[in-house]
Write a protein that holds these residues in place. Structure first.
Motif, PDB file in Angstrom:
ATOM      1  N   THR A  93      39.889  41.289  54.949  1.00  0.00           N
ATOM      2  CA  THR A  93      39.332  41.902  53.760  1.00  0.00           C
ATOM      3  C   THR A  93      38.086  41.722  53.371  1.00  0.00           C
ATOM      4  N   SER A  96      39.350  46.074  55.061  1.00  0.00           N
ATOM      5  CA  SER A  96      38.090  46.430  54.326  1.00  0.00           C
ATOM      6  C   SER A  96      37.529  47.939  54.476  1.00  0.00           C
ATOM      7  N   VAL A 133      34.258  41.981  52.966  1.00  0.00           N
ATOM      8  CA  VAL A 133      33.425  43.006  52.519  1.00  0.00           C
ATOM      9  C   VAL A 133      31.894  42.576  52.829  1.00  0.00           C
ATOM     10  N   VAL A 179      38.589  46.898  46.737  1.00  0.00           N
ATOM     11  CA  VAL A 179      39.682  46.564  47.887  1.00  0.00           C
ATOM     12  C   VAL A 179      41.006  46.430  47.319  1.00  0.00           C
ATOM     13  N   THR A 202      37.790  50.067  51.645  1.00  0.00           N
ATOM     14  CA  THR A 202      37.229  49.698  50.451  1.00  0.00           C
ATOM     15  C   THR A 202      36.786  51.006  49.678  1.00  0.00           C
TER      16      THR A 202
END
Lengths: 463, 292
Positions: free
Chosen positions: A415, A96, A417, A248, A99
């Motif tokens: 991942t 993440s 967020v 992402v 991102t």
């Protein structure tokens, strides 16, 4: 370099003066020369430079010891800066952190930028750390006396105050592939999820460029695609892709490649632990009672696979190895070998000692005829290598599977967020560390003593 | 401490004389029979007078005429060897190799003259005042001669070449001059060479340059103040290769200049360095003039 007693340096000008005085005194003491006229004539032949008095290297060498001793009395010290940087920046290594923000930079970039701003000119090093280990690593570094600064996009509440913290936050929302896997029985399974606000996405699965399935992932929902194994059996590469891509990128596409499946080895219910360890080390799949690529039997045998063995006895003698097993260092003395009393027709001997078979093969069945507990064979490196050779010989029998190719990220944790975290910037507490001090006086005294010894020896040789 | 030749020196001298005077030397048989040394030749008879040596009565004349007649001879003048030994400070210091070699050459030359039945005269040029010794004659005076050379004054002071220029003409023919010196004078003593040439019939010149290496007393690379032993001045010299090479060149040039000057005045010139042996130097000089 600093001097603890710099006033000793006031003596330094004395030594050249002393040298000058000694030279002058030396020149005032004439040497009576009988053949002076010849020396006069020699002087007339010499260039002007040769007649002038000049400093010789020996003068300088003699003045070096007192100069060095004076320097040593001034107690010079070398302050050595610590080779480590003052601050260790621990960067959250989760996906993440990649991102993308509105300006196109990643969270890691923005976090490091903020960290540099906080640290100013303080030297620092950046080290990527797994999210789970961030707090522990920071605390350990701090305990070791070094300042630490954590850069992450998670909310960390239990971080001690003296450890710096940069929490990066933005408005990004994510949708991504959270799982992709192949099972020879179930087929290929792909699952995608989307956060609320990420918008609808399209999940496409294609094999070798051919689209197999397309599915829509609704906003804030999920989608699951299952493709039968037969549809992807011959495919070399399978791609699962989520469109359009979002901030992402790491979980928007997953590549799967065709690979050999682990060799399934059927074993007896009771298996020596050494054999089991070797099979697992060779990534074989141990099957008890199911369908397998090969069967591995361990003596004593009573009709399994058509093999039957007699009572075990020690054997010692010359080894004979079948092709494929050369180069392995097997023992020549075996404590207990079970002789074959019955074997299926066409049994191939792979390893024999003094004419007695140790390892035999019949089709897909391998039989070990030595006692695993009573022989040293199982503790030798040659044993797991022999198991690997057996598995290699069965490789053509293994099936094909699809495996995920790195760097696909299929972990929602990775991942993740964070959307609601509070941006935070907190500098670390940097304690002033005294640089290491190296006293130079012993070295200088040593050098002075060395020079004096060399000069003394030189003078003695000349006289 | 007075100078003394080595214990072996006399033996070396005898060996040298034996080698060089094989023919009996200047005095020959006559010298060994107690007569006046020198070459003798029958001149005439004269009537016997009481007291005449009966060995010279010519018995043939008595038998023929019944008169007692005594033979008379003409004597060739005995050669006189004048050895000029430089005693200026440049020949020192006393007891050094330079001093010893010069004395050895002087002693050897005089010794040969005495063994040949001739006279030997020692003249010291320069140095402290020396009363001098009367001329010595004959082989029996050899020990006195060697003692005289040993007793020659130690090197000191300037050259004293004017004494040589005033050297008297020979009282009789056959004077041999041997000049033993380093000839360290600027300019070279041409007048003294000329004076000695005038007063002698045969001349030898021994250029002795066996001085101590003054730089050996200076540490390599150091500078030292050199002072002239004869009081001529001072200079700073450095113990390095440049100075060493320049000194060797200056010495070679000096020896060549002295040899050239000596040759102009018909001197047989021989140079002797620190490693030279006195007997070989004397032998070389005599060889140049065709033997003893």
């Amino acid at each position: 370099m600093t001097l603890l007693n710099p006033w000793w340096l006031a003596l330094l000008p004395l030594w050249p003066l002393l040298l000058f005085f000694l030279r002058t005194r030396q020149l005032r003491r004439p040497v009576l020369v009988a053949d002076f006229l010849l020396w006069q004539q020699a002087a007339a032949r010499l260039p002007r430079a040769a007649l002038q008095s000049r400093l010789s290297w020996r003068d300088l060498a003699w003045i070096a010891p007192p100069v060095l001793l004076t320097l040593g009395l001034a107690e010079p010290e070398l302050k050595m800066a610590s080779p480590d940087a003052a601050v260790l920046v621990l960067l959250d290594g989760s996906a993440s952190m990649e991102t993308l923000g509105p300006d196109g930079s990643t969270r890691a970039d923005r976090g490091l930028r903020e960290a540099r701003r906080l640290l100013g000119s303080t030297s620092h090093e950046v080290e990527k750390t797994a999210t789970r280990a961030l707090v522990e690593a920071a605390v350990m570094i701090r305990a070791a006396g070094r300042a630490a600064l954590v850069v992450t996009d998670r909310e960390i509440r239990d971080l001690p105050q003296e450890i710096g913290l940069v929490q990066v936050a933005d408005d990004a929302v994510n949708a991504g592939i959270v799982s992709a896997g192949f099972d020879p029985d179930s087929g290929l399974l792909v699952r995608a999820e989307g956060d609320q606000g990420a918008g609808p996405r399209t999940l496409t699965v294609s094999a070798d460029g051919r689209v197999l399935e397309t599915r829509t992932v609704p906003d804030g929902g999920s989608a699951r695609v299952v493709i039968p194994a037969g549809s992807v059996a011959g495919a070399a590469a399978v791609v699962a892709k989520l469109d359009p891509p979002d901030a992402v990128r790491a979980d928007d596409v997953v590549h799967l490649e065709a690979a050999s499946a682990p060799i399934r080895v059927a074993v007896a219910p009771v298996l020596p632990s050494s054999v089991e360890r070797a099979l697992r080390a060779a990534l074989a799949e141990i099957v008890r009672g199911g369908e397998a690529d090969i069967t591995l039997l361990v003596a004593p045998l009573s009709g399994e696979g058509g093999f039957e063995t007699g009572p075990g006895a020690p054997r010692e003698g010359t080894l004979e190895l079948a092709p494929g097993f050369e180069g392995l260092a097997f023992p020549t003395r075996w404590e207990r070998v079970y002789p074959l009393v019955k074997e299926p027709a066409g049994t191939e001997r792979l390893l024999e000692v003094a004419g007695a078979p140790i390892l035999v093969r019949h089709g897909r069945t391998f039989a070990l005829l030595a006692d695993g507990d009573a022989t040293t064979f199982f503790s030798l490196p040659a044993f797991p290598l022999a198991i690997v050779r057996i598995l290699e010989s069965a490789a053509p029998l293994a099936g094909k599977v699809l495996v995920v190719r790195p760097p696909a990220v299929l972990s929602p944790e990775e991942t993740h967020v964070a959307r609601a975290i509070r941006p935070l910037s907190r500098p670390p507490l940097i304690e002033k560390r005294e640089p290491a001090r190296q006293p130079l006086a012993p070295w200088i005294f040593g050098a002075a003593a060395f020079i004096m010894s060399v000069l003394g020896l030189w003078e003695r040789r000349e006289t | 401490m007075p100078f003394r030749f080595s214990a072996d020196f006399r033996r070396q001298l005898n060996q040298l004389a034996q080698e060089l005077l094989r023919g009996g030397g200047v005095g020959g048989e006559a010298g060994r029979k107690g007569r006046t040394p020198g070459n003798v030749e029958f001149r005439d008879h004269r009537a016997y007078a009481p007291g005449d040596d009966l060995r010279f009565v010519d018995w043939n004349v008595f038998l023929r005429s019944g008169a007692m007649a005594v033979k008379t001879f003409t004597h060739e003048e005995v050669p006189e060897a004048v050895i000029v030994l430089d005693r200026s400070a440049s020949m020192g210091p006393a007891g050094s190799r330079q001093d010893a070699l010069a004395r050895e050459i002087a002693a050897a030359f005089g010794f040969l003259a005495l063994r040949a039945g001739g006279d030997a005269v020692l003249r010291c040029a320069g140095g402290p005042p020396h009363p001098g010794i009367p001329p010595l004659r004959g082989e029996r005076a050899a020990d006195a001669w060697i003692a005289a050379v040993e007793a020659a004054p130690d090197p000191a002071g300037p050259g004293g070449l004017e004494q040589l220029e005033r050297l008297a003409a020979p009282s009789r023919a056959g004077r041999v001059v041997a000049w033993v010196s380093d000839f360290l004078a600027a300019p070279l003593p041409a007048a003294a060479f000329a004076a000695l040439a005038r007063s002698s019939s045969q001349r030898f010149c021994f250029v002795v340059c066996a001085h101590e290496d003054a730089l050996a007393r200076v540490r390599r690379g150091d500078v030292a103040l050199f002072e002239d032993a004869e009081g001529g001045g001072r200079l700073n010299a450095r113990n390095d290769a440049t100075w060493g090479a320049a000194f060797q060149a200056a010495r070679a040039e000096h020896v060549a200049a002295v040899t050239a000057l000596a040759s102009r005045h018909r001197f047989a010139a021989v140079a002797a360095g620190a490693d030279a042996a006195f007997d070989s130097v004397v032998r070389r000089a005599l060889r140049e003039t065709g033997g003893a």
